[in-house]
Design a protein around this motif. Structure first.
Motif, mmCIF file in Angstrom:
data_model
loop_
_atom_site.group_PDB
_atom_site.id
_atom_site.type_symbol
_atom_site.label_atom_id
_atom_site.label_comp_id
_atom_site.label_asym_id
_atom_site.label_seq_id
_atom_site.Cartn_x
_atom_site.Cartn_y
_atom_site.Cartn_z
ATOM 1 N N MET A 207 27.320 37.069 39.691
ATOM 2 C CA MET A 207 26.676 36.122 38.772
ATOM 3 C C MET A 207 27.028 34.702 39.165
ATOM 4 O O MET A 207 28.166 34.405 39.534
ATOM 5 N N MET A 208 26.032 33.808 39.086
ATOM 6 C CA MET A 208 26.213 32.423 39.512
ATOM 7 C C MET A 208 25.385 31.492 38.633
ATOM 8 O O MET A 208 24.371 31.906 38.050
ATOM 9 N N ILE A 209 25.815 30.239 38.568
ATOM 10 C CA ILE A 209 25.023 29.200 37.928
ATOM 11 C C ILE A 209 24.030 28.650 38.950
ATOM 12 O O ILE A 209 24.354 28.456 40.118
ATOM 13 N N SER A 210 22.797 28.447 38.494
ATOM 14 C CA SER A 210 21.754 27.879 39.353
ATOM 15 C C SER A 210 21.098 26.726 38.601
ATOM 16 O O SER A 210 20.789 26.850 37.418
ATOM 17 N N ARG A 219 18.813 24.568 34.040
ATOM 18 C CA ARG A 219 20.010 25.312 34.406
ATOM 19 C C ARG A 219 19.840 26.761 33.934
ATOM 20 O O ARG A 219 19.290 27.019 32.862
ATOM 21 N N ARG A 220 20.342 27.691 34.726
ATOM 22 C CA ARG A 220 20.183 29.105 34.384
ATOM 23 C C ARG A 220 21.320 29.904 35.015
ATOM 24 O O ARG A 220 22.021 29.425 35.904
ATOM 25 N N GLU A 221 21.516 31.115 34.523
ATOM 26 C CA GLU A 221 22.452 32.050 35.135
ATOM 27 C C GLU A 221 21.643 33.093 35.891
ATOM 28 O O GLU A 221 20.733 33.718 35.336
ATOM 29 N N VAL A 222 21.964 33.237 37.184
ATOM 30 C CA VAL A 222 21.275 34.215 38.018
ATOM 31 C C VAL A 222 22.248 35.311 38.418
ATOM 32 O O VAL A 222 23.475 35.139 38.349
ATOM 33 N N CYS A 223 21.698 36.442 38.811
ATOM 34 C CA CYS A 223 22.516 37.578 39.219
ATOM 35 C C CYS A 223 21.964 38.151 40.520
ATOM 36 O O CYS A 223 20.751 38.361 40.647
ATOM 37 N N TYR A 224 22.859 38.377 41.456
ATOM 38 C CA TYR A 224 22.531 39.068 42.703
ATOM 39 C C TYR A 224 23.159 40.460 42.635
ATOM 40 O O TYR A 224 24.324 40.589 42.239
ATOM 41 N N THR A 236 17.784 38.164 40.235
ATOM 42 C CA THR A 236 16.952 37.867 39.081
ATOM 43 C C THR A 236 17.676 36.863 38.193
ATOM 44 O O THR A 236 18.883 36.656 38.324
ATOM 45 N N THR A 237 16.940 36.231 37.301
ATOM 46 C CA THR A 237 17.525 35.321 36.311
ATOM 47 C C THR A 237 17.912 36.127 35.082
ATOM 48 O O THR A 237 17.085 36.848 34.520
ATOM 49 N N ILE A 238 19.170 36.040 34.666
ATOM 50 C CA ILE A 238 19.625 36.834 33.523
ATOM 51 C C ILE A 238 19.777 35.998 32.248
ATOM 52 O O ILE A 238 19.926 36.560 31.165
ATOM 53 N N LEU A 239 19.747 34.668 32.370
ATOM 54 C CA LEU A 239 19.762 33.811 31.182
ATOM 55 C C LEU A 239 19.139 32.474 31.530
ATOM 56 O O LEU A 239 19.511 31.844 32.520
ATOM 57 N N GLU A 249 22.187 26.683 29.237
ATOM 58 C CA GLU A 249 23.516 27.206 29.523
ATOM 59 C C GLU A 249 23.568 27.927 30.865
ATOM 60 O O GLU A 249 22.578 28.493 31.316
ATOM 61 N N ALA A 250 24.729 27.939 31.470
ATOM 62 C CA ALA A 250 24.985 28.770 32.649
ATOM 63 C C ALA A 250 26.448 28.642 33.043
ATOM 64 O O ALA A 250 27.126 27.698 32.661
ATOM 65 N N GLN A 251 26.903 29.557 33.814
ATOM 66 C CA GLN A 251 28.229 29.775 34.408
ATOM 67 C C GLN A 251 29.140 30.519 33.450
ATOM 68 O O GLN A 251 29.441 30.060 32.362
#
Length: 523
Positions: A207-210, A219-224, A236-239, A249-251
């Motif tokens: 999981m990472m901030i993008s 800003r979003r939280e993505v997941c690889y 994909t984007t998870i939030l 929000e993210a991170q």
């Protein structure tokens, strides 16, 4: 899980919920793990010491600080507020990774510094509260995640999709194991960092901030994810959700409960108070850890895991009756230990002048605590009778832009002065180059004891601090006007703190005694 019966009033239902922000205080770059029925959280505190606080909760609602990974960092005079070498304002410990493996706790952190000061530390402890000991130091890894795989191989994932394997004893990396485990997509041109890796049902999730800096992008939280740690990874984007009138929000990361439920812990920038933590459901959909409510939004409240847990907080009042300093306190940079005491006058915190300095931003032994939203009040009682000519002591809304209530001793005269202070720091070494001081109001004092109070309002779009003093601890007089608290990632990169200080501008030898720190959080 908590069951709320139908006959409870709406107010009682709200009392039993976790209100977001879960921690309405400066708790950025979180990592969270669960061991048994207990959650452990670590956060960034940069130039504050002790550093890398470990917080604990049973219900994700009531949190307390139980220890720190280190007391001091000593690689450079910068950690001691050097007027010539520089400081570590906004630097120091960042984005610690916390793990539990085969009965031991591990933490990996890399100060945000150039050269040897930025080398990565790996610590270990038998208990989360410590004591922690250093296992090794190695090259710098930015915003990294330590990861123990099921086969006991150990990895560090860092930067933007970079990974290296570590030796089994964690003494160093295994040379030749560097991998770029994924490539940025064409639109992933902005911020992409804050690695947090877990394994779930045999799959790897990073999981990472993008943050793409473009119109209409947020800003979003993505997941690889991948079936093999080496890849290939899909994303994909998870939030992607704003919350409470503030930015998207993210991170952060996700954590499971003993019952197999999952939660996300994600931070949000909230201006003057700093970066706050929110909690939200994590729902596994098509093999992805999707965050937020059923509409993918950060919820205003979340049901806690348990009922009946004692109320605890990471910010606390203190009467200084303990012989050890409470874990809710942190010093600005490394303290000068010989210049403070809780035992020389039991029931008081004694702050002695440690060295002659020109301003608050180079003064050692400024003692800080976070401020909290939506509103909070902190006050101290000070015995001024042992101040010397040139000493300056008091209470500040402390940040790169500060409002400072200071008692100044000039000759035999005492003056209470409220000023607004702004520090200029060099970009590379964070040297204190200049402090702009605007005196707002002054009052001559005729007695040796005074009470000082700060009221802070972090209701969205407010971020106002006001200041008062008292000559008897009962009747309060306002001094100055409204002070606008701010957040500047290029200087302190931190929310405003309560700061208790005493420093010398002419000669050392004086001291003040702090009778108590009274504190209230309120709506």
């Amino acid at each position: 899980m908590l069951c709320v019966t139908a006959n409870l009033s709406a107010q009682n239902k709200n009392d039993n919920m976790i209100e977001n922000p879960m921690l309405w205080a400066d708790v950025p770059d979180p990592d969270i793990i669960r061991v048994g029925d207990t959650f452990y959280l670590v956060s960034t505190t940069m130039h504050l010491m002790p550093g890398a606080p470990i917080m604990q909760s049973k219900d994700l609602k009531n949190w307390e600080t139980i220890g720190y990974i280190f007391d001091k960092l000593t690689d450079s005079p910068k950690y001691d507020l050097s007027p010539t070498e520089g400081t570590v304002y906004g630097r120091g410990q960042w984005a610690t990774s916390l793990k539990y493996h085969k009965g031991k706790f591990y933490a990996l952190l890399a100060p945000n510094e150039a050269g040897a000061m930025g080398d990565t530390y790996i610590f270990t402890a038998d208990q989360a509260a410590g004591p922690w000991k250093i296992v090794s130091r190695m090259r710098h890894f930015h915003d990294c995640s330590l990861f123990f795989d099921d086969d006991d191989r150990v990895y560090v994932i860092y930067g933007t999709g970079e990974m290296m394997e570590l030796k089994q004893d964690l003494s160093d990396v295994i040379e030749g194991t560097h991998r770029q485990i994924f490539q940025r997509e064409a639109d992933e041109t902005g911020l992409l960092e804050g690695s947090r890796m877990i394994k779930h049902n045999g799959r790897y999730y990073l999981m990472m901030i993008s943050h793409v800096y473009a119109p209409g992008r947020h800003r979003r939280e993505v997941c690889y994810r991948a079936d093999n740690i080496q890849g290939p990874y899909e994303k994909t984007t998870i939030l992607e959700s704003e919350f409470g009138g503030f930015s998207y929000e993210a991170q952060g990361t996700i954590v499971d409960t003993e019952d197999g439920d999952w939660y996300g812990i994600i931070f949000q920038d909230r201006a003057g108070v700093g970066r706050v933590l929110t909690v939200m459901p994590c729902r596994w959909i098509d093999g992805w850890p999707m965050l937020g409510d059923e509409e993918g939004k950060v919820p205003a409240r979340v049901r806690p895991l348990k009922s009946g847990e004692p109320v605890k907080s990471i910010v606390n009042a203190d009467d200084f009756s303990n012989e050890k300093l409470g874990l809710h306190w942190q010093w600005n940079h490394n303290p000068v230990d010989k210049a403070w005491s809780l035992t020389e006058r039991p029931g008081y915190l004694r702050l002695k002048t440690a060295r002659v300095v020109p301003n608050l931003y180079l003064a050692p032994n400024t003692l800080t605590q976070r401020m909290e939203g939506p509103k909070c009040t902190g006050s101290i009682a000070l015995d001024l009778s042992k101040m010397k000519d040139g000493d300056i002591a008091g209470l500040a809304a402390f940040n790169d832009n500060s409002a400072v209530m200071a008692i100044k001793k000039v000759g035999k005269r005492l003056t209470l002065e409220l000023s607004e202070q702004k520090v200029s720091l060099s970009q590379r070494e964070k040297k204190v180059e200049k402090v702009d001081v605007k005196v707002v109001e002054s009052v001559e004092l005729k007695q040796q004891k005074i009470w000082l109070r700060i009221d802070a309002n972090f209701v969205p779009r407010t971020d106002i601090a006001t200041f008062s003093y008292s000559l008897d601890g009962k009747e309060w007089t306002k001094i100055g006007g409204n002070f606008q608290m701010t957040f500047d990632w290029q200087r302190f990169f931190m929310g405003t703190k309560f700061g208790i200080f005493n420093y010398a501008t002419k000669k050392v030898g004086g001291y003040v005694d702090v009778d108590e720190f009274a504190y209230n959080k309120h709506q």
